[in-house]
Motif scaffolding. Structure first.
Motif, PDB file in Angstrom:
ATOM      1  N   UNK A   1       0.864  -1.168   0.000  1.00 34.76           N
ATOM      2  CA  UNK A   1       0.000   0.000   0.000  1.00 34.76           C
ATOM      3  C   UNK A   1       0.902   1.219   0.000  1.00 34.76           C
ATOM      4  N   UNK A   2       0.714   2.059  -0.981  1.00 35.01           N
ATOM      5  CA  UNK A   2       1.545   3.249  -1.090  1.00 35.01           C
ATOM      6  C   UNK A   2       0.773   4.462  -0.574  1.00 35.01           C
TER       7      UNK A   2
ATOM      8  N   UNK B   1       1.429   7.520  -0.653  1.00 35.84           N
ATOM      9  CA  UNK B   1       1.367   8.638  -1.585  1.00 35.84           C
ATOM     10  C   UNK B   1       0.212   8.479  -2.577  1.00 35.84           C
ATOM     11  N   UNK B   2      -0.063   7.247  -2.965  1.00 35.58           N
ATOM     12  CA  UNK B   2      -1.160   7.031  -3.915  1.00 35.58           C
ATOM     13  C   UNK B   2      -2.514   7.221  -3.236  1.00 35.58           C
ATOM     14  N   UNK B   3      -2.612   6.806  -1.975  1.00 32.72           N
ATOM     15  CA  UNK B   3      -3.855   7.050  -1.229  1.00 32.72           C
ATOM     16  C   UNK B   3      -4.041   8.552  -1.064  1.00 32.72           C
ATOM     17  N   UNK B   4      -2.964   9.245  -0.701  1.00 29.92           N
ATOM     18  CA  UNK B   4      -3.027  10.705  -0.554  1.00 29.92           C
ATOM     19  C   UNK B   4      -3.445  11.362  -1.864  1.00 29.92           C
ATOM     20  N   UNK B   5      -2.890  10.898  -2.972  1.00 33.53           N
ATOM     21  CA  UNK B   5      -3.248  11.465  -4.277  1.00 33.53           C
ATOM     22  C   UNK B   5      -4.728  11.240  -4.579  1.00 33.53           C
ATOM     23  N   UNK B   6      -5.244  10.062  -4.230  1.00 33.01           N
ATOM     24  CA  UNK B   6      -6.665   9.775  -4.445  1.00 33.01           C
ATOM     25  C   UNK B   6      -7.538  10.708  -3.610  1.00 33.01           C
ATOM     26  N   UNK B   7      -7.154  10.929  -2.348  1.00 32.64           N
ATOM     27  CA  UNK B   7      -7.918  11.829  -1.481  1.00 32.64           C
ATOM     28  C   UNK B   7      -7.903  13.241  -2.060  1.00 32.64           C
ATOM     29  N   UNK B   8      -6.758  13.698  -2.511  1.00 28.07           N
ATOM     30  CA  UNK B   8      -6.659  15.048  -3.071  1.00 28.07           C
ATOM     31  C   UNK B   8      -7.434  15.182  -4.378  1.00 28.07           C
ATOM     32  N   UNK B   9      -7.481  14.126  -5.183  1.00 23.97           N
ATOM     33  CA  UNK B   9      -8.292  14.140  -6.399  1.00 23.97           C
ATOM     34  C   UNK B   9      -9.770  14.254  -6.041  1.00 23.97           C
ATOM     35  N   UNK B  10     -10.201  13.462  -5.077  1.00 25.72           N
ATOM     36  CA  UNK B  10     -11.589  13.512  -4.637  1.00 25.72           C
ATOM     37  C   UNK B  10     -11.917  14.882  -4.048  1.00 25.72           C
ATOM     38  N   UNK B  11     -11.012  15.412  -3.237  1.00 22.29           N
ATOM     39  CA  UNK B  11     -11.221  16.743  -2.641  1.00 22.29           C
ATOM     40  C   UNK B  11     -11.368  17.783  -3.750  1.00 22.29           C
TER      41      UNK B  11
ATOM     42  N   UNK C   1      -4.167   2.463  10.770  1.00 26.28           N
ATOM     43  CA  UNK C   1      -3.246   2.962   9.755  1.00 26.28           C
ATOM     44  C   UNK C   1      -3.974   3.820   8.721  1.00 26.28           C
ATOM     45  N   UNK C   2      -5.126   3.351   8.265  1.00 29.36           N
ATOM     46  CA  UNK C   2      -5.875   4.100   7.262  1.00 29.36           C
ATOM     47  C   UNK C   2      -6.443   5.394   7.845  1.00 29.36           C
ATOM     48  N   UNK C   3      -6.875   5.357   9.110  1.00 34.65           N
ATOM     49  CA  UNK C   3      -7.361   6.583   9.749  1.00 34.65           C
ATOM     50  C   UNK C   3      -6.253   7.625   9.795  1.00 34.65           C
ATOM     51  N   UNK C   4      -5.052   7.184  10.101  1.00 33.15           N
ATOM     52  CA  UNK C   4      -3.920   8.126  10.148  1.00 33.15           C
ATOM     53  C   UNK C   4      -3.624   8.717   8.768  1.00 33.15           C
ATOM     54  N   UNK C   5      -3.585   7.852   7.754  1.00 42.54           N
ATOM     55  CA  UNK C   5      -3.315   8.344   6.397  1.00 42.54           C
ATOM     56  C   UNK C   5      -4.404   9.334   5.975  1.00 42.54           C
ATOM     57  N   UNK C   6      -5.655   8.968   6.224  1.00 40.32           N
ATOM     58  CA  UNK C   6      -6.764   9.857   5.853  1.00 40.32           C
ATOM     59  C   UNK C   6      -6.702  11.155   6.646  1.00 40.32           C
ATOM     60  N   UNK C   7      -6.436  11.053   7.943  1.00 35.79           N
ATOM     61  CA  UNK C   7      -6.332  12.240   8.782  1.00 35.79           C
ATOM     62  C   UNK C   7      -5.195  13.150   8.355  1.00 35.79           C
TER      63      UNK C   7
END
Length: 193
Positions: free
Chosen positions: A8-9, A11-21, A44-50
Motif C-alpha cells: 500500500x503506497x 502517496x497514492x492514497x493521498x493522491x486519491x484523497x486530493x483528487x476527490x477533494x 493505519x488508514x485513519x492516520x493516512x486519511x487524517x
C-alpha cells in the motif's frame, strides 16, 4: 504455491484523497474503514486519511469507532454504518458517534438515547435500508423518535462502474429527498457511497 505480497503506497492514497477533494470542494468526505480498513488496518488508514485532511469516518462497529478515536487524528464525526448491537449502544452513545437507522428496529433500539443518526435508504444495493417505496416509514422517523436527531441520509450504490444502474439508484434517492422536502423535512447531510 507462494503467496503474493501486496503493498500500500501512502502517496497514492493521498493522491486519491486530493483528487476527490478537488472534485467535491469543501464538502464532507467520509473515509469508510469497515472490514479492518478493507484489510489495510483501521488505525493505519485513519492516520493516512487524517494526515490528508479527512475528519469524518465510517466504521462498522464499536471496535472500529474506538480504533479511529485512538488513532491520533482529528475527528469531526464517526458514522457507524452497521446495525448497532443493543449491548453496545450505551457506549457508542457516550462516545458521540452517529448511528445508522436502516429499519424501524434500528430506531426502536436507539429510542431510549439522545443520539444523532443518518437514515439509510436502500436504492438497489440490497443489504439494508428503507426502500424508497416505504417513504411513509422514513417520514415517520422524524416525528416518532424525538430523542434521535436525524442529521443525515444516505444510500449505497451497488455498482459504481455501471453508470446506468448508478443513475437509476441516484434518481431513486432523489425521489426520497424530494418527498422529504415536500413535507418540510430537511434530512441534513445527504450522501452516497
Amino acid at each position: 504455491m507462494g503467496t503474493k505480497a501486496y503493498f500500500v503506497e501512502k502517496q497514492k492514497i493521498a493522491a486519491n484523497i486530493h483528487t476527490l477533494r478537488g472534485r467535491v470542494g469543501d464538502r464532507k468526505i467520509y473515509a469508510t474503514l469497515k472490514a479492518n480498513g478493507y484489510g489495510l488496518g483501521v488505525e493505519q488508514m485513519a492516520r493516512i486519511c487524517g494526515e490528508n485532511g479527512l475528519r469524518c469516518f465510517a466504521v462498522a462497529d464499536l471496535e472500529g469507532a474506538i480504533t479511529v478515536m485512538q488513532a491520533g487524528v482529528a475527528v469531526e464525526d464517526i458514522l457507524v454504518i452497521a446495525p448497532a448491537v443493543p449491548a453496545e449502544i450505551p457506549e457508542l452513545a457516550r462516545l458521540g458517534v452517529t448511528f445508522t437507522v436502516a429499519s424501524v428496529q434500528d430506531a426502536e433500539n436507539l429510542s431510549g438515547y439522545s443520539v444523532k443518526a443518518h437514515v439509510k435508504v436502500d436504492t438497489g444495493m440490497g443489504r439494508r435500508g428503507f426502500f424508497a417505496r416505504d417513504i411513509g416509514q422514513i417520514l415517520a422517523l422524524y416525528s416518532q423518535y424525538p430523542n434521535i436527531s436525524f442529521t443525515g441520509i444516505y444510500t449505497h450504490f451497488a455498482n459504481g462502474g455501471n453508470r446506468k444502474r448508478t443513475r437509476l439508484q441516484f434518481e431513486c434517492f432523489r425521489a426520497v429527498l424530494d418527498a422529504l422536502k415536500k413535507v418540510g423535512i430537511d434530512p441534513g447531510l445527504r450522501h452516497c457511497c
